[in-house]
Design a protein around this motif. Structure first.
Motif, short mmCIF file in Angstrom:
data_model
loop_
_atom_site.label_atom_id
_atom_site.label_comp_id
_atom_site.label_asym_id
_atom_site.label_seq_id
_atom_site.Cartn_x
_atom_site.Cartn_y
_atom_site.Cartn_z
N MET A 126 0.84 -1.19 0.00
CA MET A 126 0.00 0.00 0.00
C MET A 126 0.87 1.25 0.00
N THR A 127 0.38 2.30 -0.63
CA THR A 127 1.09 3.56 -0.71
C THR A 127 0.62 4.49 0.40
N THR A 128 1.58 5.10 1.07
CA THR A 128 1.26 6.14 2.04
C THR A 128 1.42 7.50 1.39
N THR A 129 0.42 8.34 1.53
CA THR A 129 0.45 9.68 0.95
C THR A 129 0.49 10.73 2.04
N LEU A 130 1.44 11.62 1.96
CA LEU A 130 1.49 12.82 2.81
C LEU A 130 0.75 13.91 2.05
N ILE A 131 -0.36 14.37 2.61
CA ILE A 131 -1.15 15.42 1.98
C ILE A 131 -0.87 16.74 2.69
N ALA A 132 -0.18 17.62 1.99
CA ALA A 132 0.15 18.94 2.53
C ALA A 132 -1.02 19.85 2.25
N CYS A 133 -1.81 20.15 3.28
CA CYS A 133 -3.07 20.85 3.10
C CYS A 133 -2.96 22.29 3.59
N SER A 134 -3.05 23.22 2.66
CA SER A 134 -2.99 24.64 3.02
C SER A 134 -4.35 25.29 2.80
N HIS A 135 -4.45 26.56 3.19
CA HIS A 135 -5.72 27.27 3.06
C HIS A 135 -6.11 27.46 1.61
N GLY A 136 -5.13 27.85 0.81
CA GLY A 136 -5.40 28.25 -0.57
C GLY A 136 -5.40 29.75 -0.69
N THR A 137 -4.92 30.27 -1.81
CA THR A 137 -4.83 31.71 -2.01
C THR A 137 -4.90 32.03 -3.49
N SER A 138 -5.35 33.23 -3.81
CA SER A 138 -5.32 33.71 -5.19
C SER A 138 -4.05 34.49 -5.47
N ASP A 139 -3.19 34.64 -4.47
CA ASP A 139 -1.95 35.40 -4.60
C ASP A 139 -0.88 34.51 -5.24
N ASP A 140 -0.32 34.94 -6.36
CA ASP A 140 0.66 34.12 -7.08
C ASP A 140 1.90 33.84 -6.24
N ALA A 141 2.37 34.85 -5.51
CA ALA A 141 3.55 34.65 -4.67
C ALA A 141 3.25 33.66 -3.56
N GLY A 142 2.04 33.73 -3.01
CA GLY A 142 1.64 32.78 -1.98
C GLY A 142 1.58 31.36 -2.51
N ARG A 143 1.06 31.20 -3.71
CA ARG A 143 1.00 29.86 -4.32
C ARG A 143 2.40 29.31 -4.54
N ARG A 144 3.30 30.15 -5.03
CA ARG A 144 4.68 29.69 -5.24
C ARG A 144 5.34 29.29 -3.94
N ALA A 145 5.09 30.06 -2.88
CA ALA A 145 5.71 29.75 -1.59
C ALA A 145 5.25 28.39 -1.08
N ILE A 146 3.96 28.10 -1.20
CA ILE A 146 3.45 26.81 -0.73
C ILE A 146 3.95 25.68 -1.62
N GLN A 147 4.04 25.91 -2.92
CA GLN A 147 4.58 24.89 -3.82
C GLN A 147 6.03 24.58 -3.48
N LEU A 148 6.81 25.62 -3.21
CA LEU A 148 8.22 25.42 -2.86
C LEU A 148 8.34 24.69 -1.52
N LEU A 149 7.49 25.05 -0.56
CA LEU A 149 7.52 24.36 0.73
C LEU A 149 7.18 22.89 0.55
N THR A 150 6.18 22.60 -0.27
CA THR A 150 5.79 21.22 -0.51
C THR A 150 6.92 20.44 -1.18
N SER A 151 7.64 21.09 -2.08
CA SER A 151 8.81 20.45 -2.72
C SER A 151 9.90 20.17 -1.70
N GLN A 152 10.11 21.09 -0.77
CA GLN A 152 11.09 20.86 0.30
C GLN A 152 10.69 19.66 1.14
N VAL A 153 9.40 19.56 1.46
CA VAL A 153 8.91 18.43 2.24
C VAL A 153 9.17 17.13 1.50
#
Length: 233
Positions: free
Chosen positions: A1-28
């Motif tokens: 079985m596969t274990t999935t880590l789901i990184a769940c954020s609030h969500g934002t329409s701000d492009d810089a905010g989206r990039r920050a969360i994407q980069l954090l998720t990549s670091q994870v």
């Protein structure tokens, strides 16, 4: 079985905010090799956490790590509901704060801002109507005060507690120097904008992306996965 880590954020329409969360998720993802890491959201963006959890449990098990600094409605209702449909297959981890590494990032952001001995510091958080979230922010403020060796005022952009603008004004009355706001928000977006325009002389950058924050996500994931596996044994 596969274990999935789901990184769940609030969500934002701000492009810089989206990039920050994407980069954090990549670091994870780099910190948990062999684990599937996916993003999910409780508002604004897609995919919704309910859908990501549903897909993940079809493959195996899921651990939702809130990319949120405090508890509140999204943790207690949205995320809890998403995992509650799959007992023994899905579980929610604790939010990111309070945590010593959060305090370390805040301290580093303050140092990078050029904070001086005569400056007043205000810890500025998004805010919540949940009293537990307010208590958690106060705990972070105490920890940060211990680290920097000075009093830390607290202000909130919304919800209960002292509004940021009022906290900044009170700090300025007591200070012979500037007022520096330590931004206790994860990424650029609406609340980071509120903090930046609150009347302080300097507002520090949000907390993400930062490998120390990614390390908290990993530790929250590992603790919850151990609990999930223990319950299944």
């Amino acid at each position: 079985m596969t274990t999935t880590l789901i990184a769940c954020s609030h969500g934002t329409s701000d492009d810089a905010g989206r990039r920050a969360i994407q980069l954090l998720t990549s670091q994870v993802a780099r910190l948990v090799p062999g684990i599937r890491v996916e993003q999910a959201f409780v508002d604004v963006e897609q995919p919704a956490v309910d859908d990501v959890v549903a897909t993940a449990v079809r493959r195996g098990t899921a651990v939702v790590v809130p990319l949120l600094l405090s508890t509140g409605f999204h943790v207690k209702v949205d995320i809890a509901r998403a995992v509650g449909r799959y007992p023994g297959r899905a579980v929610a981890a604790d939010p990111l704060g309070p945590h010593p590494l959060i305090t370390a990032v805040l301290e580093h952001r303050l140092a990078s801002s050029g904070v001086r001995d005569d400056d007043a510091i205000v810890l500025a958080a998004a805010g919540s109507s949940d009293p537990a979230a307010t208590v958690a922010v106060q705990e972070v403020a105490r920890d940060l005060a211990d680290k920097v060796g000075r009093h830390i005022d607290v202000g909130f952009a919304a919800g209960a507690g002292t509004p940021i603008e009022e906290a900044v004004a009170m700090a300025r009355e007591r200070s012979t120097g500037r007022v520096i706001v330590a931004s206790y928000v994860l990424a650029p977006g609406f609340f980071a904008g509120r903090i930046a325009s609150c009347g302080a002389d300097i507002a520090t950058e949000p907390l993400a992306p930062d490998v120390r924050v990614a390390g908290i996500v990993r530790s929250r994931f590992q603790a919850s996965l151990a609990t999930l596996n223990s319950a299944a044994a």
